[in-house]
Scaffold this motif. Sequence first.
Motif, mmCIF file in Angstrom:
data_model
loop_
_atom_site.group_PDB
_atom_site.id
_atom_site.type_symbol
_atom_site.label_atom_id
_atom_site.label_comp_id
_atom_site.label_asym_id
_atom_site.label_seq_id
_atom_site.Cartn_x
_atom_site.Cartn_y
_atom_site.Cartn_z
ATOM 1 N N SER A 157 4.134 1.665 4.784
ATOM 2 C CA SER A 157 4.490 0.676 3.758
ATOM 3 C C SER A 157 3.463 0.579 2.635
ATOM 4 O O SER A 157 3.811 0.216 1.511
ATOM 5 C CB SER A 157 4.716 -0.700 4.390
ATOM 6 O OG SER A 157 3.512 -1.166 4.977
ATOM 7 N N SER A 158 2.219 0.918 2.878
ATOM 8 C CA SER A 158 1.195 0.828 1.829
ATOM 9 C C SER A 158 1.267 1.982 0.833
ATOM 10 O O SER A 158 0.631 1.941 -0.223
ATOM 11 C CB SER A 158 -0.197 0.766 2.464
ATOM 12 O OG SER A 158 -0.457 1.956 3.171
ATOM 13 N N TYR A 159 2.032 3.015 1.136
ATOM 14 C CA TYR A 159 2.187 4.156 0.230
ATOM 15 C C TYR A 159 3.410 3.917 -0.658
ATOM 16 O O TYR A 159 4.522 4.317 -0.339
ATOM 17 C CB TYR A 159 2.345 5.454 1.023
ATOM 18 C CG TYR A 159 1.170 5.743 1.928
ATOM 19 C CD1 TYR A 159 0.005 6.305 1.428
ATOM 20 C CD2 TYR A 159 1.235 5.447 3.288
ATOM 21 C CE1 TYR A 159 -1.075 6.564 2.253
ATOM 22 C CE2 TYR A 159 0.160 5.700 4.124
ATOM 23 C CZ TYR A 159 -0.992 6.256 3.599
ATOM 24 O OH TYR A 159 -2.058 6.512 4.415
ATOM 25 N N THR A 160 3.168 3.271 -1.797
ATOM 26 C CA THR A 160 4.273 2.826 -2.653
ATOM 27 C C THR A 160 5.049 3.979 -3.275
ATOM 28 O O THR A 160 6.218 3.822 -3.614
ATOM 29 C CB THR A 160 3.746 1.904 -3.766
ATOM 30 O OG1 THR A 160 2.727 2.591 -4.500
ATOM 31 C CG2 THR A 160 3.200 0.617 -3.163
ATOM 32 N N GLU A 161 4.458 5.136 -3.435
ATOM 33 C CA GLU A 161 5.135 6.290 -4.033
ATOM 34 C C GLU A 161 5.876 7.120 -2.991
ATOM 35 O O GLU A 161 6.549 8.086 -3.339
ATOM 36 C CB GLU A 161 4.107 7.185 -4.756
ATOM 37 C CG GLU A 161 3.397 6.515 -5.908
ATOM 38 C CD GLU A 161 4.335 6.195 -7.061
ATOM 39 O OE1 GLU A 161 5.140 7.074 -7.416
ATOM 40 O OE2 GLU A 161 4.291 5.065 -7.583
#
Length: 168
Positions: A157-161
């Motif tokens: 979830s922290s990897y927005t791309e």
Amino acid sequence: GRFNVSYRRLHSQQWNLIKRNIDRVMDHREFLEFVMALKPSIGDFNELFKRLSSIRIVGNSTLASTPIFVNGKSEKGYRCTYKLEDGFEGEEILPDGFICRVPFVKAGEKLYEIPIELLFFKDDDEELGIRVICPVFENIEEQAIIDEANYVKQETSSYTELLVLSDF
């Protein structure tokens, strides 16, 4: 640049063993080998194995299923009574199942309780046959897949791309 990463699930050895043997009929030796292979996942393995390894269908034997009363208490299982040619009579109470706690995937931390039900019978040759049954296995497996997908979503979830597509 863009690239694709694919993921292949590696089920735990215990999970695969149970899945392969559901609805399979085994003779006593094959069944004991199956239970021995599940030893890490069975909490009361020593007591269960002792009871299962002592099963004998000999002489004039009959199998009766649940409920059985032992010392005035109802207990689930099978009663096997037998009478030998020399007149000796005996009785065994066979368990009707056991619980395995297994991880879904290799190195998985979450354990799933899988209730294994047993069906004991005499086959056409008057030998002991044992069928392994787990009517809820599919439901447990579906829940494990959902749990795994939720875990991947949470961990990424922290990897927005990053776009994660679930393919159940």
